[in-house]
Write a protein that holds these residues in place. Structure first.
Motif, PDB file in Angstrom:
ATOM      1  N   LEU A  44      18.841  22.372  42.759  1.00 27.14           N
ATOM      2  CA  LEU A  44      17.890  22.370  43.871  1.00 27.14           C
ATOM      3  C   LEU A  44      18.596  22.292  45.226  1.00 27.14           C
ATOM      4  O   LEU A  44      18.336  23.117  46.110  1.00 27.14           O
ATOM      5  CB  LEU A  44      16.877  21.243  43.708  1.00 27.14           C
ATOM      6  N   PRO A  45      19.489  21.307  45.454  1.00 26.14           N
ATOM      7  CA  PRO A  45      20.168  21.308  46.753  1.00 26.14           C
ATOM      8  C   PRO A  45      21.057  22.521  46.965  1.00 26.14           C
ATOM      9  O   PRO A  45      21.227  22.977  48.108  1.00 26.14           O
ATOM     10  CB  PRO A  45      20.981  20.005  46.729  1.00 26.14           C
ATOM     11  N   MET A  46      21.624  23.073  45.903  1.00 27.01           N
ATOM     12  CA  MET A  46      22.448  24.273  46.087  1.00 27.01           C
ATOM     13  C   MET A  46      21.612  25.480  46.493  1.00 27.01           C
ATOM     14  O   MET A  46      22.074  26.343  47.246  1.00 27.01           O
ATOM     15  CB  MET A  46      23.241  24.565  44.810  1.00 27.01           C
ATOM     16  N   LEU A  47      20.379  25.555  46.028  1.00 24.71           N
ATOM     17  CA  LEU A  47      19.494  26.631  46.483  1.00 24.71           C
ATOM     18  C   LEU A  47      19.183  26.471  47.967  1.00 24.71           C
ATOM     19  O   LEU A  47      19.081  27.458  48.706  1.00 24.71           O
ATOM     20  CB  LEU A  47      18.205  26.645  45.656  1.00 24.71           C
ATOM     21  N   HIS A  48      19.023  25.215  48.431  1.00 21.04           N
ATOM     22  CA  HIS A  48      18.874  24.999  49.861  1.00 21.04           C
ATOM     23  C   HIS A  48      20.146  25.435  50.598  1.00 21.04           C
ATOM     24  O   HIS A  48      20.074  26.013  51.694  1.00 21.04           O
ATOM     25  CB  HIS A  48      18.598  23.523  50.150  1.00 21.04           C
ATOM     26  N   LEU A  49      21.300  25.164  50.016  1.00 16.57           N
ATOM     27  CA  LEU A  49      22.558  25.539  50.659  1.00 16.57           C
ATOM     28  C   LEU A  49      22.668  27.049  50.838  1.00 16.57           C
ATOM     29  O   LEU A  49      22.993  27.524  51.941  1.00 16.57           O
ATOM     30  CB  LEU A  49      23.740  25.023  49.827  1.00 16.57           C
ATOM     31  N   VAL A  50      22.399  27.819  49.786  1.00 12.65           N
ATOM     32  CA  VAL A  50      22.501  29.274  49.925  1.00 12.65           C
ATOM     33  C   VAL A  50      21.393  29.807  50.832  1.00 12.65           C
ATOM     34  O   VAL A  50      21.569  30.826  51.512  1.00 12.65           O
ATOM     35  CB  VAL A  50      22.499  29.986  48.555  1.00 12.65           C
ATOM     36  N   GLN A  51      20.267  29.114  50.871  1.00 11.72           N
ATOM     37  CA  GLN A  51      19.199  29.517  51.791  1.00 11.72           C
ATOM     38  C   GLN A  51      19.629  29.315  53.245  1.00 11.72           C
ATOM     39  O   GLN A  51      19.236  30.081  54.126  1.00 11.72           O
ATOM     40  CB  GLN A  51      17.928  28.726  51.499  1.00 11.72           C
ATOM     41  N   SER A  52      20.457  28.311  53.486  1.00 11.75           N
ATOM     42  CA  SER A  52      20.936  28.064  54.842  1.00 11.75           C
ATOM     43  C   SER A  52      21.904  29.145  55.305  1.00 11.75           C
ATOM     44  O   SER A  52      22.147  29.295  56.505  1.00 11.75           O
ATOM     45  CB  SER A  52      21.629  26.700  54.924  1.00 11.75           C
ATOM     46  N   GLU A  53      22.426  29.910  54.379  1.00 11.34           N
ATOM     47  CA  GLU A  53      23.378  30.966  54.731  1.00 11.34           C
ATOM     48  C   GLU A  53      22.679  32.210  55.266  1.00 11.34           C
ATOM     49  O   GLU A  53      23.104  32.792  56.263  1.00 11.34           O
ATOM     50  CB  GLU A  53      24.226  31.333  53.514  1.00 11.34           C
ATOM     51  N   GLU A  54      21.608  32.629  54.609  1.00  9.84           N
ATOM     52  CA  GLU A  54      20.939  33.879  54.987  1.00  9.84           C
ATOM     53  C   GLU A  54      19.469  33.713  55.359  1.00  9.84           C
ATOM     54  O   GLU A  54      18.791  34.684  55.668  1.00  9.84           O
ATOM     55  CB  GLU A  54      21.076  34.896  53.846  1.00  9.84           C
ATOM     56  N   GLY A  55      18.970  32.487  55.309  1.00  7.63           N
ATOM     57  CA  GLY A  55      17.586  32.263  55.682  1.00  7.63           C
ATOM     58  C   GLY A  55      16.611  32.446  54.547  1.00  7.63           C
ATOM     59  O   GLY A  55      15.415  32.207  54.715  1.00  7.63           O
ATOM     60  N   HIS A  56      17.099  32.874  53.409  1.00  9.46           N
ATOM     61  CA  HIS A  56      16.271  32.955  52.212  1.00  9.46           C
ATOM     62  C   HIS A  56      17.201  32.999  51.008  1.00  9.46           C
ATOM     63  O   HIS A  56      18.416  33.162  51.147  1.00  9.46           O
ATOM     64  CB  HIS A  56      15.335  34.175  52.235  1.00  9.46           C
ATOM     65  N   VAL A  57      16.646  32.813  49.816  1.00 15.88           N
ATOM     66  CA  VAL A  57      17.459  32.801  48.597  1.00 15.88           C
ATOM     67  C   VAL A  57      17.593  34.230  48.097  1.00 15.88           C
ATOM     68  O   VAL A  57      16.635  34.823  47.603  1.00 15.88           O
ATOM     69  CB  VAL A  57      16.833  31.893  47.518  1.00 15.88           C
ATOM     70  N   THR A  58      18.776  34.781  48.244  1.00 16.66           N
ATOM     71  CA  THR A  58      19.038  36.155  47.843  1.00 16.66           C
ATOM     72  C   THR A  58      19.523  36.208  46.392  1.00 16.66           C
ATOM     73  O   THR A  58      19.863  35.185  45.783  1.00 16.66           O
ATOM     74  CB  THR A  58      20.118  36.767  48.739  1.00 16.66           C
ATOM     75  N   ARG A  59      19.590  37.414  45.854  1.00 19.43           N
ATOM     76  CA  ARG A  59      20.155  37.587  44.517  1.00 19.43           C
ATOM     77  C   ARG A  59      21.616  37.160  44.503  1.00 19.43           C
ATOM     78  O   ARG A  59      22.099  36.601  43.523  1.00 19.43           O
ATOM     79  CB  ARG A  59      20.007  39.044  44.076  1.00 19.43           C
ATOM     80  N   THR A  60      22.315  37.399  45.600  1.00 17.26           N
ATOM     81  CA  THR A  60      23.699  36.957  45.704  1.00 17.26           C
ATOM     82  C   THR A  60      23.785  35.433  45.645  1.00 17.26           C
ATOM     83  O   THR A  60      24.656  34.864  44.981  1.00 17.26           O
ATOM     84  CB  THR A  60      24.337  37.468  47.005  1.00 17.26           C
TER      85      THR A  60
END
Length: 249
Positions: A44-60
């Motif tokens: 869960l926190p890692m999904l927030h982390l990757v969301q902070s990179e691009e503004g949404h959770v991408t396939r990458t």
């Protein structure tokens, strides 16, 4: 009669992050994973982390989480699509959520939501919820446990209490114009990407932000005061448009 049915081309694997981004996110992820006895609990926190990179959770981003946690991308996708706090497509700098649960709705939340849709020229159909300038994403949200301040609007999960259509429209106009907008309580606003990093568990390093979080407002505390035999406030709910911050907060 048999009709031609096209199943389409299979989706190619998600691309990896650029090397610099991958190294930076890996370092942050190790700090997150270290908090848990089981690494998969860090999802869960890692999904927030990757969301902070691009503004949404991408396939990458989902591929990145899967590889570091030893999960399948299907397992990560199942979690990312279950929680509405994870955006699945690009969103604005400010996610404006209007509570349309029962109490907020009857107190004016439905009217606020409809007027904001017309004012911003967006919908809520998943394809047209962000303004063309990329500043505002509008959505209706479920109860945020602030019924005593209904109707409530949240911006990047900060509270704007006792709203009206007029105050909500002024608020989004100020956000789009880059003017300072202050929540009625809680920390100062930051962008959605910045909010996502804080939700990933990293400290909010803005001067005074932590101290500004404050506590519950007077309407929330009236029951506690009465249980202690204290006299209630002369006014429990502030008039709309008036600050609900306590002196000294």
């Amino acid at each position: 009669m048999t009709e031609n049915v096209s199943l389409g081309m299979p989706q190619l694997p998600a691309p990896a992050y650029p090397a610099e981004v991958h190294a930076r996110l890996t370092e942050d992820s190790k700090a997150i994973i270290a908090r848990y006895p089981d690494s998969r609990s860090a999802l869960l926190p890692m999904l927030h982390l990757v969301q902070s990179e691009e503004g949404h959770v991408t396939r990458t981003g989902m591929r990145f989480c899967a590889e570091l946690l030893g999960l399948t991308t299907a397992e990560v996708n199942a979690v990312a699509t279950f929680y509405t706090m994870y955006r699945r497509k690009p969103s604005g700098d400010y996610q404006v959520g209007v509570c349309t649960n029962t109490l907020c709705a009857v107190m004016g939340g439905d009217a606020i939501f409809e007027e904001l849709k017309a004012h911003l020229g967006v919908g809520n159909d998943g394809d047209n919820d962000t303004t063309a300038d990329g500043r505002i994403t509008l959505e209706h949200i479920e109860c945020n446990a602030a019924c005593d301040f209904a109707p409530v609007v949240m911006v990047n999960w900060e509270f704007f209490d006792n709203q009206t259509p007029e105050s909500a429209k002024k608020m989004v106009d100020d956000l789009r114009a880059g003017r300072t907008v202050e929540p009625t309580r809680g920390a100062p606003l930051c962008t959605f990407k910045e909010t996502a990093r804080i939700l990933a568990g990293f400290p909010d390093e803005r001067p005074g932000a932590v101290e500004a979080t404050g506590g519950a407002g007077p309407a929330s505390l009236i029951g506690l005061r009465l249980s202690k035999g204290e006299a209630p406030h002369h006014r429990i709910v502030h008039p709309r448009g008036e600050s609900t911050r306590q002196e000294g907060e």
